[in-house]
Design a protein around this motif. Sequence first.
Motif, PDB file in Angstrom:
ATOM      1  N   PRO A   1      32.662  51.787  44.143  1.00  0.00           N
ATOM      2  CA  PRO A   1      32.635  50.590  43.287  1.00  0.00           C
ATOM      3  C   PRO A   1      33.101  50.854  41.862  1.00  0.00           C
ATOM      4  CG  PRO A   1      30.682  50.629  44.664  1.00  0.00           C
ATOM      5  CD  PRO A   1      31.392  51.943  44.896  1.00  0.00           C
ATOM      6  N   TYR A   2      32.698  51.999  41.294  1.00  0.00           N
ATOM      7  CA  TYR A   2      33.069  52.260  39.901  1.00  0.00           C
ATOM      8  C   TYR A   2      34.556  52.563  39.745  1.00  0.00           C
ATOM      9  CZ  TYR A   2      31.499  56.747  41.888  1.00  0.00           C
ATOM     10  OH  TYR A   2      31.273  57.812  42.718  1.00  0.00           O
ATOM     11  N   ASP A   3      35.273  52.826  40.865  1.00  0.00           N
ATOM     12  CA  ASP A   3      36.716  53.027  40.788  1.00  0.00           C
ATOM     13  C   ASP A   3      37.487  51.717  40.654  1.00  0.00           C
ATOM     14  OD1 ASP A   3      36.643  55.869  41.245  1.00  0.00           O
ATOM     15  OD2 ASP A   3      36.363  55.489  43.383  1.00  0.00           O
TER      16      ASP A   3
ATOM     17  N   GLY B   1      34.070  48.699  46.956  1.00  0.00           N
ATOM     18  CA  GLY B   1      34.986  49.796  47.184  1.00  0.00           C
ATOM     19  C   GLY B   1      35.498  49.814  48.603  1.00  0.00           C
ATOM     20  N   GLY B   2      35.811  51.009  49.094  1.00  0.00           N
ATOM     21  CA  GLY B   2      36.401  51.158  50.418  1.00  0.00           C
ATOM     22  C   GLY B   2      37.900  51.355  50.317  1.00  0.00           C
TER      23      GLY B   2
ATOM     24  N   GLY C   1      38.628  41.774  53.027  1.00  0.00           N
ATOM     25  CA  GLY C   1      37.322  41.500  52.460  1.00  0.00           C
ATOM     26  C   GLY C   1      37.275  41.765  50.962  1.00  0.00           C
ATOM     27  N   PRO C   2      36.150  41.416  50.304  1.00  0.00           N
ATOM     28  CA  PRO C   2      36.014  41.660  48.863  1.00  0.00           C
ATOM     29  C   PRO C   2      36.019  43.147  48.553  1.00  0.00           C
ATOM     30  CG  PRO C   2      33.927  40.926  49.809  1.00  0.00           C
ATOM     31  CD  PRO C   2      34.956  40.761  50.882  1.00  0.00           C
ATOM     32  N   ALA C   3      36.559  43.488  47.380  1.00  0.00           N
ATOM     33  CA  ALA C   3      36.737  44.901  47.025  1.00  0.00           C
ATOM     34  C   ALA C   3      35.621  45.436  46.132  1.00  0.00           C
ATOM     35  CB  ALA C   3      38.080  45.087  46.324  1.00  0.00           C
TER      36      ALA C   3
ATOM     37  N   ILE D   1      43.513  41.170  45.275  1.00  0.00           N
ATOM     38  CA  ILE D   1      42.948  42.488  45.539  1.00  0.00           C
ATOM     39  C   ILE D   1      41.788  42.360  46.512  1.00  0.00           C
ATOM     40  CG2 ILE D   1      41.601  42.339  43.388  1.00  0.00           C
ATOM     41  CD1 ILE D   1      41.794  45.454  43.269  1.00  0.00           C
ATOM     42  N   THR D   2      41.881  43.105  47.625  1.00  0.00           N
ATOM     43  CA  THR D   2      40.878  43.076  48.683  1.00  0.00           C
ATOM     44  C   THR D   2      40.791  44.464  49.309  1.00  0.00           C
ATOM     45  OG1 THR D   2      42.396  42.582  50.518  1.00  0.00           O
ATOM     46  CG2 THR D   2      41.561  40.690  49.255  1.00  0.00           C
ATOM     47  N   THR D   3      39.920  44.591  50.301  1.00  0.00           N
ATOM     48  CA  THR D   3      39.977  45.748  51.182  1.00  0.00           C
ATOM     49  C   THR D   3      41.134  45.561  52.159  1.00  0.00           C
ATOM     50  OG1 THR D   3      38.395  44.694  52.668  1.00  0.00           O
ATOM     51  CG2 THR D   3      37.499  46.191  51.005  1.00  0.00           C
ATOM     52  N   PHE D   4      41.446  46.599  52.914  1.00  0.00           N
ATOM     53  CA  PHE D   4      42.579  46.532  53.837  1.00  0.00           C
ATOM     54  C   PHE D   4      42.398  45.436  54.885  1.00  0.00           C
ATOM     55  CE2 PHE D   4      44.336  51.177  53.534  1.00  0.00           C
ATOM     56  CZ  PHE D   4      44.527  50.994  52.176  1.00  0.00           C
ATOM     57  N   ASP D   5      41.141  45.070  55.184  1.00  0.00           N
ATOM     58  CA  ASP D   5      40.909  44.018  56.183  1.00  0.00           C
ATOM     59  C   ASP D   5      40.740  42.639  55.554  1.00  0.00           C
ATOM     60  OD1 ASP D   5      38.414  44.258  55.036  1.00  0.00           O
ATOM     61  OD2 ASP D   5      37.377  44.847  56.871  1.00  0.00           O
TER      62      ASP D   5
END
Length: 257
Positions: free
Chosen positions: A208-210, A236-237, A231-233, A225-229
């Motif tokens: 998360p802090y990244d 993190g992930g 979802g909310p970023a 900006i999202t995750t690869f699938d």
Amino acid sequence: MDISIDFMRRIAQAAAAETLPRFRSQGAVANKEKGSFDPVTEADREAERAIRALISGEYPDHGILGEEHGSENISSRYVWVIDPIDGTRAFISGLPVWGTLVGLTVDGDAVAGMMSQPFTGELYYANASGSHYEGPGGPRKLTTRKTTSLADATLFTTTPALFKGEARKRYDQFEKQVQLARYGADCYAFAMIASGSVDIAVDPGLKPYDIVALIPIIEKAGGIITTFDGGPAEKGGDVLAAATPELHAAAMAALRG
């Protein structure tokens, strides 16, 4: 709630007072991860202490999550997420592509954030008024490029080596579809999406802090900006950021294979 630019400037100045004197100073570097290399410096720790002190003084009821000094009061609706030096590897190598990241979440959603690069004198920030830049060339409102095709896109990732197994094969095929691929700029690459210089940034395994501080900077400049699938970023992930919805959709499809 809105966060004033004055407060963000104060955070940037407090962090810079700890990081800049230690940059290119050949200071001691510790390793946080046995069997690998996850560097941390005195600058990381002291900058986070300075940032936390400012936040606690201004917003005593808010929670804080920091990379170096852990969490406090994170059951609050308002949680500040801090990476005092994102890109510590660049920092210890003398390269000015690291940055101080500070973001605010409300009920888990990133609503304000800043990325400060004190060596170059740059501040990227987002609050209720939009996404903004201050530094060389003068202040301006940030907006992403209008790139919609992978074939016209500039892509950044920290390093393809972070993609493992089948994910690496998909990444390699994805990279072949873009116009230009570059590596290694950490948070700076994501800020460059908001500034209109880069079109796509992808990084797996973020914390998360990244990324929390960068989410509103990109979104309020017009990016996705999202995750690869999809979802909310905020947690993190595997994170994908792109300049336009069309480009984001194309990149997400490519990364899925």
